[in-house]
Scaffold this active site. Sequence first.
Site, PDB file in Angstrom:
ATOM      1  N   ALA A 197       7.002   8.714  -0.657  1.00  0.00           N
ATOM      2  CA  ALA A 197       7.631   7.637  -1.430  1.00  0.00           C
ATOM      3  C   ALA A 197       7.318   6.262  -0.837  1.00  0.00           C
ATOM      4  CB  ALA A 197       9.134   7.865  -1.491  1.00  0.00           C
ATOM      5  N   HIS A 198       7.812   5.230  -1.495  1.00  0.00           N
ATOM      6  CA  HIS A 198       7.490   3.858  -1.094  1.00  0.00           C
ATOM      7  C   HIS A 198       8.020   3.528   0.303  1.00  0.00           C
ATOM      8  CE1 HIS A 198      11.098   2.483  -3.834  1.00  0.00           C
ATOM      9  NE2 HIS A 198      11.435   3.456  -3.044  1.00  0.00           N
ATOM     10  N   ASN A 199       7.196   2.805   1.038  1.00  0.00           N
ATOM     11  CA  ASN A 199       7.547   2.285   2.363  1.00  0.00           C
ATOM     12  C   ASN A 199       7.690   3.360   3.438  1.00  0.00           C
ATOM     13  OD1 ASN A 199       8.725   0.186   0.260  1.00  0.00           O
ATOM     14  ND2 ASN A 199       8.307  -0.912   2.146  1.00  0.00           N
TER      15      ASN A 199
END
Lengths: 343, 343, 343
Positions: B235-237
Amino acid sequence: MKTLKELAELVGGTVVGDGEAEIHSVAGIDSAKAGEITFLANPKYLPLLKTTQASAVMVKPGVEAPGVSLLVCPNPYLAFAKVLTALHVTKPEVRGVMEGAFVDPEAQIADGVTVYPGCVIGKNVTVGTGTTLYPGVILYDDVTIGEDCLIHAGTVVREGCRIGNRVIVQPKAVIGSDGFGFAPDGSGYYKIPQVGIVVIEDDVEIGANTCLDRAALGETRIGRGSKIDNLVQIAHNVKIGEDSIIVSQVGIAGSSEIGKHCTLGGQVGVAGHLKIGDNTMIGAQSGIASNLPGGQVFSGSPAIPHRDWLRASMSFSKLPEMRKEIGRLKRQIEELQELIKEG
Amino acid sequence: MKTLKELAELVGGTVVGDGEAEIHSVAGIDSAKAGEITFLANPKYLPLLKTTQASAVMVKPGVEAPGVSLLVCPNPYLAFAKVLTALHVTKPEVRGVMEGAFVDPEAQIADGVTVYPGCVIGKNVTVGTGTTLYPGVILYDDVTIGEDCLIHAGTVVREGCRIGNRVIVQPKAVIGSDGFGFAPDGSGYYKIPQVGIVVIEDDVEIGANTCLDRAALGETRIGRGSKIDNLVQIAHNVKIGEDSIIVSQVGIAGSSEIGKHCTLGGQVGVAGHLKIGDNTMIGAQSGIASNLPGGQVFSGSPAIPHRDWLRASMSFSKLPEMRKEIGRLKRQIEELQELIKEG
Amino acid sequence: MKTLKELAELVGGTVVGDGEAEIHSVAGIDSAKAGEITFLANPKYLPLLKTTQASAVMVKPGVEAPGVSLLVCPNPYLAFAKVLTALHVTKPEVRGVMEGAFVDPEAQIADGVTVYPGCVIGKNVTVGTGTTLYPGVILYDDVTIGEDCLIHAGTVVREGCRIGNRVIVQPKAVIGSDGFGFAPDGSGYYKIPQVGIVVIEDDVEIGANTCLDRAALGETRIGRGSKIDNLVQIAHNVKIGEDSIIVSQVGIAGSSEIGKHCTLGGQVGVAGHLKIGDNTMIGAQSGIASNLPGGQVFSGSPAIPHRDWLRASMSFSKLPEMRKEIGRLKRQIEELQELIKEG
């Protein structure tokens, strides 16, 4: 580039400090520099207000920070999303049907559409104005796509499926693959043709590599405003209500119905032919094997009310100790029985 | 084709037997024929040494096998990998930008690159020398790809993402899809634009149909030498340290950080905003809901130390019996209490 | 369009009512209209027989419904599949190699094949007659595909893999990606080249976005008639027997062998190097960590016999209560011990 005052109008907030400050982008509170705006949603980061280099910070009412310009608004997280949109999101350039795209002469592509190279568009397809088909999007015959959609690279939409307006599809989603239906015929399996479609209502987002199977008969349907993450499996004839959130790697088996405003955590599995009521929350990795009433939180596999699951999970590692303790108690009782018999 | 002596030099081993034997390929110990080399890493297969038809066997020091040529080396499994590479892997032919590839005039494609038909390459993309883009690879604007990469068919890399050198991407990976971020706005959800990127460091391998979401702000980053299997969701980051192994169908939620030299087994789920220390091992299907210190092994959902999980799992099927036993003990105690009261 | 009598011949059933009734399509029992046929497999829907608007209903022997034409047959579900096929499935139009497809001159494409735009076909590829390659299918060098296959859009088949006859591949499957094999070399990992292939036997179906990894050496093999759902991971050197069903999001680790006529429920994980006997059923989300004999049903992670798992799962939420009860019993025994000592 916008002034802080303009951003305040955009998000319905008020400025404390320099409303003329020019803001060109958004950044995290610890990395923001002059010309950038950041936000503070979690009170634990309050001390960072003293050291941030940001030109402005979006905060809830009641926060004070001498020396820093504030954009005070009831929901800084939502304001952050709106400011990010205003400063960073531009509509994709309209480029028409580009060289290297293959469009059937019987397809109807509206003005204001971009079709990148590598796209292949079948007969009787309709694509509404403002929609962008990134490279390698493949639309089988009779597909309908609404207006202002972003269909990212490599997405496949099979025959007859319908997508509404303002739908965003991340790369390589598959919409309208055959449902998984086979009738045992004595020795092996006979394929049940999947002759239904998938309908995606307005304002839905579909994640990368997510699969939405077409219905056996009728429709698989994703309700308006629902958001589906990456690598999710939606089986044939599933219905998802409006404004529901389906996190990555969830699998929903055939004909199950998920209500409105539900949230299914990552890797959840839902068995077939079930009904999940509105406003249900399901914890990550849970397995749902029976209907669930609305408005509650469930976890575990098989799922139970979340609080019960939390308490039971904390006891799980004590199982070996519990077994030993039961053995000890049994022996002590036998000794007591012996003593009393003797006495 | 190489002689056994040449292979011994390659892997830093010594020959016992015929160093001039010509070896043309590698095979399993039970299927190898003359001209082939095989390896023995697991002592349970020692008896097969007597019957193998292979021209040579890679073994650890101490193994004896009269009548069979041996390549003695400290790590036969690693030697197997190196010999396999030497005998079977050839650099892909350099074919330049082929007919049927669409390359933006503002892209910078180095000499020594192959771009197969069906690839679509955007503005300001940079591709380093020695890299092969197999058919249907789609690079959005401003993507950077280093040298000597193999990007397999149908992979999509969205705008601005950066890939290092010697990176291998299996078919149809998605790099840089939007992170799954939405702010509730009262009735439904408002999309949080995902304006960060994905950075993949040198020597990483990414599996087929794996998704790496771009950061909301900043970067999602995969550390040097890490290997990610198929159908994984990052997922993001998320940050993954160097030399970590992420097995198939793992999901890692937003902003979590995985240390160096970690191994996550298949279908593991990691919740968001967590830190997993270096050298952590996580058993298949585990669910991680809290930070983990480094250097330990965890299993279960929610995860606990692996040994505790093994013992608790063995007790799980005894639960119904334990409940009955507790009921029995309760009745016996009541009887004893009655007896004593009477006595 | 067929008469009810013709459909009865097709499925080996008998007509009760109007054999000349013309049937143009199949629908659900509650939505069917005149000209449509429906089916009744589940007795709980018997009351709908009185209100259905369908021209005919497929039922098991023994069902009576005055005023409705019946097609009586031993297996209405199988009959439904066959009638659906007869009325709704047409062979895809043969269109040859279309403009926008890139076929290597050394590929052998039989007559009667359709290759849509965006397909890229490598050297020495063979495609048998009657096969359709939908847009964006990519076949690396030396791939063999049999007759009458449907290979849906965006599927990638890597070098040397072999697909039998009448195989259906849903969109964007990946066949022949590298197995996930790395040898630790002291500091990081050394890639083990994956030089084997994937073999898919006749009459197999492969789901959307499913990954079948090529063998390290030798073959990964999917047995005749097996059906694999979407988003499944089949690792290197796995063997799946004939007529097995692998439901969505299952992961099977390297070298494991699944028998014939097995069913693996959704999200099941199978560890590496295991043997699962014929006719095994595994419940959804189970984790298999040891060999399983054939002919039984297992559930749980780690899996145990299904009945034991059902009973244990029902006790799971009682764990906190059990711990408390054990504590109470312990105190009561201590009191009794005290009483007896005093007495």
